[in-house]
Design a protein around this motif. Sequence first.
Motif, PDB file in Angstrom:
ATOM      1  N   GLY A 147       0.744  -1.468  -0.157  1.00  0.00           N
ATOM      2  CA  GLY A 147      -0.093  -0.107   0.089  1.00  0.00           C
ATOM      3  C   GLY A 147       0.799   1.407   0.081  1.00  0.00           C
ATOM      4  O   GLY A 147       0.423   2.331   0.336  1.00  0.00           O
ATOM      5  N   THR A 148       2.092   1.520  -0.392  1.00  0.00           N
ATOM      6  CA  THR A 148       2.901   2.472  -0.292  1.00  0.00           C
ATOM      7  C   THR A 148       2.640   3.378  -1.512  1.00  0.00           C
ATOM      8  O   THR A 148       2.204   2.834  -2.818  1.00  0.00           O
ATOM      9  N   THR A 149       2.477   4.672  -1.163  1.00  0.00           N
ATOM     10  CA  THR A 149       2.320   5.582  -2.133  1.00  0.00           C
ATOM     11  C   THR A 149       3.687   6.077  -2.830  1.00  0.00           C
ATOM     12  O   THR A 149       4.478   6.590  -1.795  1.00  0.00           O
ATOM     13  N   VAL A 150       3.684   6.173  -4.063  1.00  0.00           N
ATOM     14  CA  VAL A 150       5.231   6.463  -4.674  1.00  0.00           C
ATOM     15  C   VAL A 150       5.206   7.930  -5.088  1.00  0.00           C
ATOM     16  O   VAL A 150       4.174   8.396  -6.167  1.00  0.00           O
ATOM     17  N   LEU A 151       6.037   8.834  -4.793  1.00  0.00           N
ATOM     18  CA  LEU A 151       6.367  10.339  -5.155  1.00  0.00           C
ATOM     19  C   LEU A 151       7.452  10.226  -6.192  1.00  0.00           C
ATOM     20  O   LEU A 151       8.495  10.378  -5.602  1.00  0.00           O
ATOM     21  N   PHE A 152       7.147  10.311  -7.419  1.00  0.00           N
ATOM     22  CA  PHE A 152       8.415  10.688  -8.306  1.00  0.00           C
ATOM     23  C   PHE A 152       8.692  11.782  -8.825  1.00  0.00           C
ATOM     24  O   PHE A 152       7.606  12.762  -9.062  1.00  0.00           O
ATOM     25  N   VAL A 153       9.841  12.426  -8.813  1.00  0.00           N
ATOM     26  CA  VAL A 153      10.138  13.819  -9.226  1.00  0.00           C
ATOM     27  C   VAL A 153      11.403  13.505 -10.019  1.00  0.00           C
ATOM     28  O   VAL A 153      11.994  12.486 -10.128  1.00  0.00           O
ATOM     29  N   ALA A 154      11.766  14.508 -11.053  1.00  0.00           N
ATOM     30  CA  ALA A 154      12.769  14.329 -11.927  1.00  0.00           C
ATOM     31  C   ALA A 154      14.197  15.120 -11.401  1.00  0.00           C
ATOM     32  O   ALA A 154      15.211  14.345 -11.463  1.00  0.00           O
ATOM     33  N   ASP A 155      13.977  16.224 -11.162  1.00  0.00           N
ATOM     34  CA  ASP A 155      15.333  17.089 -11.047  1.00  0.00           C
ATOM     35  C   ASP A 155      15.901  16.995  -9.681  1.00  0.00           C
ATOM     36  O   ASP A 155      15.255  17.388  -8.704  1.00  0.00           O
ATOM     37  N   PRO A 156      17.034  16.538  -9.654  1.00  0.00           N
ATOM     38  CA  PRO A 156      17.554  16.362  -8.251  1.00  0.00           C
ATOM     39  C   PRO A 156      18.339  17.662  -7.668  1.00  0.00           C
ATOM     40  O   PRO A 156      18.888  17.722  -6.601  1.00  0.00           O
ATOM     41  N   GLY A 157      18.216  18.802  -8.610  1.00  0.00           N
ATOM     42  CA  GLY A 157      18.630  20.078  -8.139  1.00  0.00           C
ATOM     43  C   GLY A 157      19.836  20.497  -9.009  1.00  0.00           C
ATOM     44  O   GLY A 157      20.281  21.577  -8.844  1.00  0.00           O
ATOM     45  N   THR A 158      20.472  19.562  -9.913  1.00  0.00           N
ATOM     46  CA  THR A 158      21.305  20.064 -10.752  1.00  0.00           C
ATOM     47  C   THR A 158      20.946  20.924 -11.771  1.00  0.00           C
ATOM     48  O   THR A 158      21.810  22.184 -12.438  1.00  0.00           O
ATOM     49  N   PHE A 159      19.623  21.147 -12.143  1.00  0.00           N
ATOM     50  CA  PHE A 159      19.206  22.038 -13.420  1.00  0.00           C
ATOM     51  C   PHE A 159      18.625  23.314 -12.666  1.00  0.00           C
ATOM     52  O   PHE A 159      18.870  24.313 -12.973  1.00  0.00           O
ATOM     53  N   SER A 160      17.690  23.051 -11.397  1.00  0.00           N
ATOM     54  CA  SER A 160      17.249  24.256 -10.820  1.00  0.00           C
ATOM     55  C   SER A 160      17.838  24.836  -9.649  1.00  0.00           C
ATOM     56  O   SER A 160      17.354  25.851  -9.059  1.00  0.00           O
ATOM     57  N   SER A 161      18.838  24.141  -9.021  1.00  0.00           N
ATOM     58  CA  SER A 161      19.448  24.359  -7.790  1.00  0.00           C
ATOM     59  C   SER A 161      18.746  23.917  -6.738  1.00  0.00           C
ATOM     60  O   SER A 161      19.478  23.953  -5.773  1.00  0.00           O
ATOM     61  N   THR A 162      17.436  23.720  -6.763  1.00  0.00           N
ATOM     62  CA  THR A 162      16.298  23.118  -5.588  1.00  0.00           C
ATOM     63  C   THR A 162      15.923  21.745  -6.118  1.00  0.00           C
ATOM     64  O   THR A 162      15.211  21.608  -7.000  1.00  0.00           O
ATOM     65  N   PRO A 163      16.140  20.627  -5.361  1.00  0.00           N
ATOM     66  CA  PRO A 163      15.979  19.398  -5.647  1.00  0.00           C
ATOM     67  C   PRO A 163      14.127  19.550  -5.513  1.00  0.00           C
ATOM     68  O   PRO A 163      13.590  20.174  -4.917  1.00  0.00           O
ATOM     69  N   GLU A 164      13.708  18.792  -6.500  1.00  0.00           N
ATOM     70  CA  GLU A 164      11.993  18.916  -6.738  1.00  0.00           C
ATOM     71  C   GLU A 164      11.471  17.955  -5.562  1.00  0.00           C
ATOM     72  O   GLU A 164      10.307  18.082  -5.186  1.00  0.00           O
ATOM     73  N   ALA A 165      12.251  17.306  -4.915  1.00  0.00           N
ATOM     74  CA  ALA A 165      11.763  16.339  -3.781  1.00  0.00           C
ATOM     75  C   ALA A 165      12.086  17.063  -2.420  1.00  0.00           C
ATOM     76  O   ALA A 165      11.670  16.545  -1.489  1.00  0.00           O
ATOM     77  N   ALA A 166      12.440  18.066  -2.575  1.00  0.00           N
ATOM     78  CA  ALA A 166      12.821  18.974  -1.062  1.00  0.00           C
ATOM     79  C   ALA A 166      11.713  19.004  -0.237  1.00  0.00           C
ATOM     80  O   ALA A 166      11.724  18.860   0.859  1.00  0.00           O
ATOM     81  N   VAL A 167      10.533  19.459  -0.697  1.00  0.00           N
ATOM     82  CA  VAL A 167       9.234  19.637   0.124  1.00  0.00           C
ATOM     83  C   VAL A 167       9.070  18.246   0.697  1.00  0.00           C
ATOM     84  O   VAL A 167       8.600  18.321   1.845  1.00  0.00           O
ATOM     85  N   TYR A 168       8.821  17.333  -0.083  1.00  0.00           N
ATOM     86  CA  TYR A 168       8.457  15.973   0.265  1.00  0.00           C
ATOM     87  C   TYR A 168       9.459  15.455   1.248  1.00  0.00           C
ATOM     88  O   TYR A 168       9.028  15.064   2.595  1.00  0.00           O
ATOM     89  N   LEU A 169      10.756  15.605   1.291  1.00  0.00           N
ATOM     90  CA  LEU A 169      11.593  15.106   2.019  1.00  0.00           C
ATOM     91  C   LEU A 169      11.658  15.745   3.496  1.00  0.00           C
ATOM     92  O   LEU A 169      11.746  15.140   4.510  1.00  0.00           O
ATOM     93  N   ALA A 170      11.157  17.115   3.388  1.00  0.00           N
ATOM     94  CA  ALA A 170      11.254  17.791   4.685  1.00  0.00           C
ATOM     95  C   ALA A 170      10.021  17.381   5.629  1.00  0.00           C
ATOM     96  O   ALA A 170      10.000  17.669   6.802  1.00  0.00           O
ATOM     97  N   ASN A 171       8.945  16.687   4.946  1.00  0.00           N
ATOM     98  CA  ASN A 171       7.891  16.167   5.372  1.00  0.00           C
ATOM     99  C   ASN A 171       7.783  14.683   5.882  1.00  0.00           C
ATOM    100  O   ASN A 171       6.878  14.165   6.211  1.00  0.00           O
ATOM    101  N   LEU A 172       8.894  13.877   5.363  1.00  0.00           N
ATOM    102  CA  LEU A 172       9.028  12.556   5.336  1.00  0.00           C
ATOM    103  C   LEU A 172       9.440  12.221   6.945  1.00  0.00           C
ATOM    104  O   LEU A 172      10.446  12.370   7.135  1.00  0.00           O
TER     105      LEU A 172
END
Length: 271
Positions: free
Chosen positions: A39-64
Motif C-alpha cells: 500500500g505504499t504511495t510513490v512520489l516520483f520527481v525528476a530534477d535532483p537539483g542540478t538543473f534548478s538548484s533546488t531538488p524537486e523532492a525537497a518539500v516531500y523530504l522535509a515532511n517525510l
Amino acid sequence: MARPLSPGLFLGTSAVLMIASLAIKVSAIRTCELGFPAGTTVLFVADPGTFSSTPEAAVYLANLKENRALPSGSTACPSVHVGKIMRSNVAVITTGIGPMAAALCIYDILNRCGPFIRDIFFSGTSGWSPQFGGVITNGTCETGAANSDGKIARLGDVCVSPYSINWDCRQASWSQTAANYPDQCTFPQQNNGPSAQDLFGQCQFTNVTRRELNLADEVIAAVVGKANLLPQTNKALQVRAALNMFWFHFDTEAGKFALIHLKTALELRRQ
C-alpha cells in the motif's frame, strides 16, 4: 475530470502533477526487496537539483518521517527515500531528468516493488504559457493579435492530470524555419509530432482508467479545500506583484515594444 494546461508561445512556471492508480496484489510478504510496505504511495520527481538548484523532492523530504535512504547504486534511480507522510507509507524517488532516465528508474521500481505500490504521483515544475492556449493567437505573429478566449495561468498554479505526453517525440525541419510565415511564426516546420508512432513509438498516453480519473478529481478537491487556508507568505505576495507588473507592461507600451521586437526578429529570420 482533470485537464492539463495548454502550452503556448510565452512560458511561465507552474507545478505539474501526473497521477496513476494501481491495484494491489501482494502475497504474505510484508515488504518488497526495497523495503516498500504493502500500500505504499510513490512520489516520483525528476530534477535532483542540478538543473534548478533546488531538488524537486525537497518539500516531500522535509515532511517525510522515519526517512530511510536506500544506498546509492541499489536501484536505477539517483535517490530513493522510504518513510511516512501523514502516517501513510510513502517512497520519495528522484528519477533524473529526461525520458531515458525516467524510464530506467520507473521500470526498476515497478519491476521490483510493483505489487506493493498503491498509487503513483509524478510531480515537478514545468514551463507553461501564462495564458491557456497562448497569449498571442496562433497565426497572428505579425500583428500580435491577443488571445481573448484563454484563462490566466499564474506562477504557482497547479495542474493535475492523469494524462501524459512525451514532447521530445517530434521531428522538425530546421532548414524550413518559419517557412509558412506567419502561420508557423518562429517555429520550424514540424514533419512528425507526438502522434506519429512510426518514428518514436507511443508518445501520448490518454487511455486512463476510471480509478485514475477519480484519483485526479480527489487531488483537485483536496487542493481546492485547502487553498483558502494557506497563509499568504512574502514569497507569494512577491510573485503576485511580479505577475501584475508583467500584465501591466504587456497591456501598455512595453507590450507593444515586445511585439514589435518579435516582428523584427521574424523578418530577420526570413532574410
